[in-house]
Design a protein around this motif. Sequence first.
Motif, PDB file in Angstrom:
ATOM      1  N   ASP A  28       0.616  -0.990  -0.488  1.00 36.85           N
ATOM      2  CA  ASP A  28       0.100   0.438  -0.079  1.00 36.85           C
ATOM      3  C   ASP A  28       0.930   1.276   0.336  1.00 36.85           C
ATOM      4  OD1 ASP A  28      -2.902   1.332   0.378  1.00 36.85           O
ATOM      5  OD2 ASP A  28      -1.593   1.949   2.303  1.00 36.85           O
ATOM      6  N   ILE A  29       1.804   1.069   0.932  1.00 36.71           N
ATOM      7  CA  ILE A  29       3.199   2.514   0.767  1.00 36.71           C
ATOM      8  C   ILE A  29       3.614   2.790  -0.213  1.00 36.71           C
ATOM      9  CG2 ILE A  29       5.040   3.468   2.220  1.00 36.71           C
ATOM     10  CD1 ILE A  29       4.439   1.750   5.110  1.00 36.71           C
ATOM     11  N   PHE A  30       4.193   1.428  -0.935  1.00 37.50           N
ATOM     12  CA  PHE A  30       4.586   1.376  -2.257  1.00 37.50           C
ATOM     13  C   PHE A  30       4.224   1.569  -3.116  1.00 37.50           C
ATOM     14  CE2 PHE A  30       6.456  -0.361  -6.171  1.00 37.50           C
ATOM     15  CZ  PHE A  30       7.700   0.109  -6.305  1.00 37.50           C
ATOM     16  N   ASN A  31       2.936   2.061  -2.785  1.00 40.91           N
ATOM     17  CA  ASN A  31       1.712   2.169  -4.482  1.00 40.91           C
ATOM     18  C   ASN A  31       1.294   3.662  -4.535  1.00 40.91           C
ATOM     19  OD1 ASN A  31       1.734  -0.299  -6.022  1.00 40.91           O
ATOM     20  ND2 ASN A  31       0.154  -1.677  -4.860  1.00 40.91           N
ATOM     21  N   PHE A  34       4.738   5.930  -3.396  1.00 39.79           N
ATOM     22  CA  PHE A  34       5.606   5.800  -3.696  1.00 39.79           C
ATOM     23  C   PHE A  34       5.756   6.201  -5.442  1.00 39.79           C
ATOM     24  CE2 PHE A  34       8.846   2.894  -0.646  1.00 39.79           C
ATOM     25  CZ  PHE A  34       8.989   4.617   0.363  1.00 39.79           C
ATOM     26  N   MET A  35       5.069   5.200  -5.521  1.00 39.54           N
ATOM     27  CA  MET A  35       4.693   5.617  -7.457  1.00 39.54           C
ATOM     28  C   MET A  35       4.093   6.170  -7.732  1.00 39.54           C
ATOM     29  SD  MET A  35       5.677   2.507  -8.259  1.00 39.54           S
ATOM     30  CE  MET A  35       4.932   2.596  -9.819  1.00 39.54           C
ATOM     31  N   PRO A  36       3.484   7.202  -7.406  1.00 38.11           N
ATOM     32  CA  PRO A  36       2.974   9.013  -7.465  1.00 38.11           C
ATOM     33  C   PRO A  36       4.387   9.514  -8.068  1.00 38.11           C
ATOM     34  CG  PRO A  36       1.682   8.029  -5.910  1.00 38.11           C
ATOM     35  CD  PRO A  36       2.644   7.267  -5.744  1.00 38.11           C
ATOM     36  N   HIS A  37       5.104   9.222  -8.080  1.00 35.95           N
ATOM     37  CA  HIS A  37       6.427   9.694  -7.584  1.00 35.95           C
ATOM     38  C   HIS A  37       7.790   9.848  -8.956  1.00 35.95           C
ATOM     39  CE1 HIS A  37       5.013  12.423  -5.022  1.00 35.95           C
ATOM     40  NE2 HIS A  37       5.415  11.287  -3.508  1.00 35.95           N
TER      41      HIS A  37
END
Length: 209
Positions: A28-31, A34-37
């Motif tokens: 959840d943290i990764f998606n 993190f991923m929006p950047h």
Amino acid sequence: MSVIMSEEIEEIPLASSETSYNDAEKNDIFNREFMPHINSMYNFAFRLTMDEDDANDLVQDTYLKAFRFISSFERGTNAKAWLFRILKNSFINDYRKRSKEPSKVDYQEVETTYNSEEAAEVDHTTDLRVETVQDMIGDEVATALNSLPVDFRTVIILCDIEGFTYEEMAKILDIPIGTVRSRLHRARNLLKDKLKVYASSMGYDTDED
């Protein structure tokens, strides 16, 4: 200016204490955080490496490290700054060693050229987003930015393109805020000098200094 040979540095910004996330929380943290950047990360990596393949490798390496050491990230804090710091450190430790650029800027030498009077003017350096490069879209600006030494290029990218605050930049670059200000001041002046000819042709006043 002399060449700086950076020592091996800690690539992962460590939190004061690690958090034990379960697999669902990690994903959840990764998606979500993190991923929006990823687009900003690629743009930063490309400006540093000046090579598409190296930029992609650097971003991939950064995200792999971010997931591997996700327990060092404090949920709800500035994920973008955390990722940028990992990418910057990875670049210094690996990709920069293989850079084709012949030299790096010795900031100590640059900073000693500023006396206290000049330092007082640093806060009044106009943000490039609202001055010479405003509405100037084209190869001229990109070429001028890319021609700067990588260290000066970095502070321009972090502040004037990515919008990080001085405090965030200090954490990303591991330097005092005062040093961030002086480097950015010098970098903006270097970039404006390179853009003067083009700015004049576009009708901008370049004689304000």
